[in-house]
Write an enzyme that holds these catalytic residues in place. Structure first.
Site, PDB file in Angstrom:
ATOM      1  N   GLU A  19       0.842  -1.208   0.000  1.00  0.00           N
ATOM      2  CA  GLU A  19       0.000   0.000   0.000  1.00  0.00           C
ATOM      3  C   GLU A  19       0.871   1.251   0.000  1.00  0.00           C
ATOM      4  OE1 GLU A  19      -2.950   1.036  -0.247  1.00  0.00           O
ATOM      5  OE2 GLU A  19      -4.364  -0.594   0.174  1.00  0.00           O
ATOM      6  N   ARG A 103      -8.489   0.485  12.708  1.00  0.00           N
ATOM      7  CA  ARG A 103      -7.080   0.824  12.552  1.00  0.00           C
ATOM      8  C   ARG A 103      -6.973   2.001  11.593  1.00  0.00           C
ATOM      9  NH1 ARG A 103      -4.733  -0.478   7.722  1.00  0.00           N
ATOM     10  NH2 ARG A 103      -5.485  -2.255   6.506  1.00  0.00           N
ATOM     11  N   ASN A 105      -5.637   4.039   8.326  1.00  0.00           N
ATOM     12  CA  ASN A 105      -5.443   3.565   6.956  1.00  0.00           C
ATOM     13  C   ASN A 105      -4.786   4.638   6.093  1.00  0.00           C
ATOM     14  OD1 ASN A 105      -5.772   1.167   5.393  1.00  0.00           O
ATOM     15  ND2 ASN A 105      -7.381   2.140   4.213  1.00  0.00           N
ATOM     16  N   GLU A 124     -14.263  -4.495   7.815  1.00  0.00           N
ATOM     17  CA  GLU A 124     -14.812  -3.808   6.641  1.00  0.00           C
ATOM     18  C   GLU A 124     -16.339  -3.930   6.574  1.00  0.00           C
ATOM     19  OE1 GLU A 124     -12.618  -4.327   3.019  1.00  0.00           O
ATOM     20  OE2 GLU A 124     -10.733  -4.656   4.067  1.00  0.00           O
ATOM     21  N   ASN A 151     -10.001   5.522   2.095  1.00  0.00           N
ATOM     22  CA  ASN A 151      -9.005   5.284   1.055  1.00  0.00           C
ATOM     23  C   ASN A 151      -8.887   6.483   0.111  1.00  0.00           C
ATOM     24  OD1 ASN A 151      -7.318   2.941   0.767  1.00  0.00           O
ATOM     25  ND2 ASN A 151      -9.174   1.693   0.755  1.00  0.00           N
ATOM     26  N   ASP A 202      -9.639   2.041  -4.241  1.00  0.00           N
ATOM     27  CA  ASP A 202      -8.531   1.948  -3.277  1.00  0.00           C
ATOM     28  C   ASP A 202      -7.699   3.231  -3.390  1.00  0.00           C
ATOM     29  OD1 ASP A 202      -6.693   0.935  -1.382  1.00  0.00           O
ATOM     30  OD2 ASP A 202      -6.979  -1.095  -2.108  1.00  0.00           O
TER      31      ASP A 202
END
Length: 296
Positions: A19, A103, A105, A124, A151, A202
């Site tokens: 990522e 968490r 991101n 999710e 995201n 994403d």
């Protein structure tokens, strides 16, 4: 005129959940992370001088500090300062101590040096995530809430539009962004993601022409959106689970793409042999914008 791209594996590092690529123009180095394994990677534009830092817990995103001495890292337990030389870590703030299933991101630095980042529900499913701003002076503020998986935060070339996605809504949003105050207002739908192939929104970036590029994770595509939200171009990728992307290289004309080797949940698809690789795309005929460093 856009050209036909050439896609190659730059590094076969088999990131479990690759990522957050960030090209640092000052050091001429690419940084990216393995979100699941808790690692920060760094290399040259052609994959040399590979180095990694273990951070000991899941990591959602990172930024390079103004003087290059530390990384600002969005870890599961909060925002941390990670010394680039020693690897020593210091917790700066935990935005969500009351949400153990969340968490931190994806995140990006705005033109004024603030870190804009989000949180997510690890399963999710629940809309327990938020979008935050963290200033170099240490001030934390909430920009938006009710998010499942945050995201793709990124900015227009003039820094006055913030783009952001909640992955499973199928929407990319845009906000009016005030560079002087860091306030994000007037959220509206910028584009609707085509999820018919099973893909979802994403990581994202904006090129020098103001077009937004987004990784369609599980769909094996990179989508380029025009400033009016229409689809301008689709680039097919060698693996389904492409996760994020960033322009970089000496001429800012290489698109670096991260991918995942293992899906985070059983319901998501497996992938081919090149899963988890870091890819480099050339020949796009497009240049990106240098990402700012964190700090005043």
């Amino acid at each position: 005129m856009l050209k036909s791209p050439h896609i190659e594996v730059l590094l076969d590092v088999k990131t479990t959940l690759g990522e957050g690529p960030v090209w640092d123009a000052e050091s001429q180095r690419l940084h990216w992370i393995d979100s699941a394994d808790g690692r920060i990677f760094r290399s040259t534009h052609d994959g040399r001088e590979l180095r990694s830092w273990h951070v000991g817990e899941p990591i959602g995103s990172m930024a390079v500090s103004r003087d290059g001495s530390f990384f600002l890292a969005a870890l599961k337990s909060g925002l941390h300062r990670i010394d680039a030389a020693s690897g020593e870590q210091e917790l700066l703030v935990d935005p969500e101590p009351d949400l153990p299933n969340n968490r931190l991101n994806d995140g990006k630095v705005d033109r004024q040096g603030r870190f804009i980042f989000g949180s997510m529900d690890t399963l999710e499913e629940q809309a327990s995530g938020r979008l935050y701003s963290f200033t170099p002076e240490g001030q934390l503020s909430t920009l938006d809430e009710g998010i499942v998986v945050s995201n793709g935060p990124c900015f227009s070339p003039d820094g006055r539009t913030l783009y952001f996605s909640d992955t499973w809504t199928g929407l990319i949003w845009s906000y009016d962004y005030d560079p002087s105050t860091g306030a994000a207002t007037n959220r509206r739908t910028f584009a609707t993601v085509d999820t018919s192939t099973g893909g979802a929104a994403d990581g994202a970036t904006v090129d020098a022409d103001g077009y937004l590029w987004q990784a369609l994770v599980y769909g094996g595509k990179i989508i380029r959106y025009a400033p009016d939200g229409s689809v301008d171009r689709i680039v097919e990728t060698p693996v389904l689970k492409v996760t994020s992307l960033a322009f970089g290289g000496p001429e800012m004309d290489t698109l670096f793409i991260t991918s995942m080797a293992k899906p985070p949940l059983p319901r998501f698809p497996e992938d081919g042999q090149q899963r988890g690789s870091l890819f480099a795309v050339s020949g796009l005929g497009v240049r990106g914008l240098p990402e700012p460093r964190f700090g005043a």
